[in-house]
Design an enzyme around this catalytic site. Structure first.
Site, short mmCIF file in Angstrom:
data_model
loop_
_atom_site.label_atom_id
_atom_site.label_comp_id
_atom_site.label_asym_id
_atom_site.label_seq_id
_atom_site.Cartn_x
_atom_site.Cartn_y
_atom_site.Cartn_z
N ARG A 57 34.08 40.74 68.14
CA ARG A 57 33.94 39.30 67.95
C ARG A 57 34.67 38.82 66.70
O ARG A 57 35.32 37.79 66.71
CB ARG A 57 32.47 38.89 67.87
N ASN A 110 28.04 37.74 71.79
CA ASN A 110 27.53 38.83 72.61
C ASN A 110 26.60 38.27 73.67
O ASN A 110 25.82 37.35 73.40
CB ASN A 110 26.75 39.82 71.76
#
Length: 95
Positions: A24, A42
């Site tokens: 990320r 997520n």
């Protein structure tokens, strides 16, 4: 985004070993380099969802990076869709 000609919203579901490997934050860096706004987060099923708005070229460049060999972890698949930009994103965050 408001009114940027050629702007799109990329929504991409990234499958593979992409949680707990810096994916990320790596995605955030690539998106900011490309001038995109959005997020990477997520999901409970182990995937990462990436939403980005900006120029069509920049979104395609981010998509290529997500699929590329430099992406952290192991990307098995990226399932993208393109939408009309909403213009409601500011910066690029991870969650």
């Amino acid at each position: 985004m408001g009114g940027v000609v050629g702007a799109v919203r990329l929504v991409a579901l990234v499958r593979g070993r992409v949680q707990g490997v810096g994916f990320r934050f790596w995605t955030r860096s690539r998106a900011l380099e490309l001038g995109l706004s959005g997020w990477a987060r997520n999901l409970a099923d182990g995937h990462v969802e990436v939403v980005a708005e900006g120029s069509r070229d920049a979104c395609h460049a981010l998509l290529a990076a997500l699929r590329g060999p430099e992406a952290p972890g192991r990307v098995d698949a990226v399932v993208p869709s393109f939408e009309v930009p909403r213009g409601d994103l500011d910066g690029f965050v991870t969650g």
